[in-house]
Scaffold this motif. Structure first.
Motif, PDB file in Angstrom:
ATOM      1  N   GLY A  75      66.483 -54.506  50.757  1.00  0.00           N
ATOM      2  CA  GLY A  75      65.718 -54.009  51.278  1.00  0.00           C
ATOM      3  C   GLY A  75      64.213 -52.257  51.342  1.00  0.00           C
ATOM      4  N   ASP A  76      64.501 -52.077  51.914  1.00  0.00           N
ATOM      5  CA  ASP A  76      63.326 -50.279  51.553  1.00  0.00           C
ATOM      6  C   ASP A  76      64.172 -49.700  51.153  1.00  0.00           C
ATOM      7  N   ASN A 133      63.820 -45.905  55.226  1.00  0.00           N
ATOM      8  CA  ASN A 133      64.069 -46.087  56.860  1.00  0.00           C
ATOM      9  C   ASN A 133      65.837 -46.857  56.303  1.00  0.00           C
ATOM     10  N   SER A 188      67.069 -48.415  58.782  1.00  0.00           N
ATOM     11  CA  SER A 188      67.381 -49.771  59.534  1.00  0.00           C
ATOM     12  C   SER A 188      66.814 -51.173  58.526  1.00  0.00           C
ATOM     13  N   GLU A 189      65.532 -50.832  57.484  1.00  0.00           N
ATOM     14  CA  GLU A 189      64.974 -51.491  56.796  1.00  0.00           C
ATOM     15  C   GLU A 189      66.024 -51.969  55.731  1.00  0.00           C
ATOM     16  N   GLN A 190      67.826 -51.501  55.533  1.00  0.00           N
ATOM     17  CA  GLN A 190      67.957 -51.933  54.699  1.00  0.00           C
ATOM     18  C   GLN A 190      69.353 -52.310  54.627  1.00  0.00           C
ATOM     19  N   ILE A 241      66.461 -57.051  58.160  1.00  0.00           N
ATOM     20  CA  ILE A 241      65.236 -56.410  57.655  1.00  0.00           C
ATOM     21  C   ILE A 241      64.409 -57.714  57.306  1.00  0.00           C
ATOM     22  N   ASP A 242      62.930 -56.823  57.587  1.00  0.00           N
ATOM     23  CA  ASP A 242      61.569 -57.262  57.741  1.00  0.00           C
ATOM     24  C   ASP A 242      61.397 -58.087  56.546  1.00  0.00           C
ATOM     25  N   TYR A 265      60.521 -57.827  52.403  1.00  0.00           N
ATOM     26  CA  TYR A 265      61.468 -57.368  51.946  1.00  0.00           C
ATOM     27  C   TYR A 265      62.463 -58.812  50.635  1.00  0.00           C
TER      28      TYR A 265
END
Length: 277
Positions: free
Chosen positions: A63-64, A70, A72-74, A112-113, A116
Motif C-alpha cells: 500500500g502507501d 497514510n 489507512s491505505e496500508q 487499499i485504493d 496501489y
C-alpha cells in the motif's frame, strides 16, 4: 573360527541380558526456539508503490509508502520476534501436556485504493527447535527441529470472499514425534488459527484457495477441509500459537523372554563346543 563365533554369540547374549529392563532418562523439561519469516510473495502487476519485506523478514507491507504515510491505505502482516524458553514441561502420557506460547502473527487488514500495488499471496515459514534442558546430564546432547509453512491470500474486498485467508500448507506438520533415549516424544502446535476454513467461513473461501494457489504450489487438507483462519477486512487480527510436548516410554523386551533366549543360545554354544571336542 567356530569357537570365535560361538564366543561372540555368548558375549552378545550376556551383554543384552545384562541390559534387560534398561530405561533411558526421560527429559522432563525442554528448551525451545520458535521463529518465522516470510519466504516469498506475489503482487499485482499494476499500481504505484511496491510490496516489501521489512524488519529483518518480520513484516510484509503493501500500500502507501510515500511520506507521510497514510496508514489507512496500508496493510501489513507482522510476525512476532523469535520466542525461546526452557519451560516446556514434558507430560508423561496419558497426562495432558501444558502448552507454552510461541510466535504470534498479526494482520493489519485495510481496504487499499486500487491505485496501489497490492499483495496477492505470501508464504510464511516457521521453524522450531527442541533440546533437552532437565535433567542436566542430558543437556546439549540432542536437538530436534521441524518447520511449518502457511500461505496468505489477499482476496478482493467483495462478496463472496471479502476477507483475507491464511492456510496451512501441510496440516500434518502441526504435530509429530521423535525418539530419544528410550522415549518417544510427541509435540503439537495449537492455536485459534487452526480451523477448517470451508466449514467455518464458507465454501467460497476454500474455492478461492484452490483457484489462486501460486504456480506449482499445493496445500493439504484434513477430512476434505483446508486448515487455517480468515481475517476480517478493516480490522486487526492477532493469531497466537502454542506448543506442547508429551512422552511415552519405548517398549522394552520382557525380561523372562530374553532370559530364556539367552539361556537357549548359551546352551547351543555349549553343545556346539562338546560336538567339536
Amino acid at each position: 573360527m567356530k569357537r570365535a563365533l560361538m564366543t561372540s554369540i555368548v558375549a552378545g547374549v550376556l551383554l543384552f541380558v545384562a541390559n534387560i529392563g534398561f530405561a533411558g532418562t526421560m527429559v522432563t523439561q525442554w528448551e525451545y526456539l520458535n521463529d518465522a519469516t516470510f519466504a516469498s510473495f506475489t503482487q499485482t502487476d499494476t499500481g504505484v508503490s511496491t510490496v516489501r519485506i521489512e524488519d529483518g523478514g518480520k513484516t510484509l507491507i503493501w500500500g502507501d509508502s510515500t511520506l507521510p504515510i497514510n496508514t489507512s491505505e496500508q496493510s501489513k502482516i507482522v510476525i512476532s520476534p523469535a520466542v525461546s524458553g526452557s519451560n516446556l514441561v514434558t507430560a508423561l502420557s496419558p497426562a495432558v501436556p501444558v502448552p507454552q506460547p510461541v510466535i504470534t502473527v498479526t494482520h493489519f487488514n485495510n481496504s487499499i485504493d486500487a491505485s496501489y500495488k497490492t499483495l496477492t499471496s505470501a508464504l510464511i515459514t516457521a521453524t522450531i527447535e527442541f533440546s533437552p534442558y532437565l535433567p542436566d546430564n542430558t543437556a546439549n546432547l540432542f536437538q530436534f527441529s521441524t518447520s511449518i509453512d502457511f500461505y496468505f491470500f489477499e482476496t478482493p474486498n467483495s462478496n463472496p470472499t471479502p476477507n483475507d485467508i491464511f492456510v496451512l500448507k501441510d496440516p500434518s506438520a502441526t504435530s509429530g514425534s521423535f525418539s530419544y533415549d528410550g522415549y518417544t516424544y510427541s509435540y503439537m502446535f495449537t492455536g485459534s488459527g487452526f480451523q477448517p476454513i470451508g466449514a467455518t467461513w464458507g465454501d467460497p473461501y476454500a474455492t478461492y484457495i484452490t483457484n489462486n494457489l501460486p504456480n506449482g504450489a499445493s496445500v493439504g487438507q484434513v477430512n476434505g477441509q483446508y486448515i487455517g483462519w480468515v481475517t476480517t477486512e478493516d480490522s486487526l487480527t492477532v493469531a497466537p500459537f502454542y506448543v506442547s510436548i508429551s512422552a511415552t516410554p519405548n517398549p522394552v523386551p520382557e525380561p523372562s523372554t530374553m532370559l530364556l533366549l539367552g539361556a537357549g543360545l548359551l546352551g547351543l554354544s555349549v553343545l556346539g563346543r562338546r560336538r567339536h571336542s
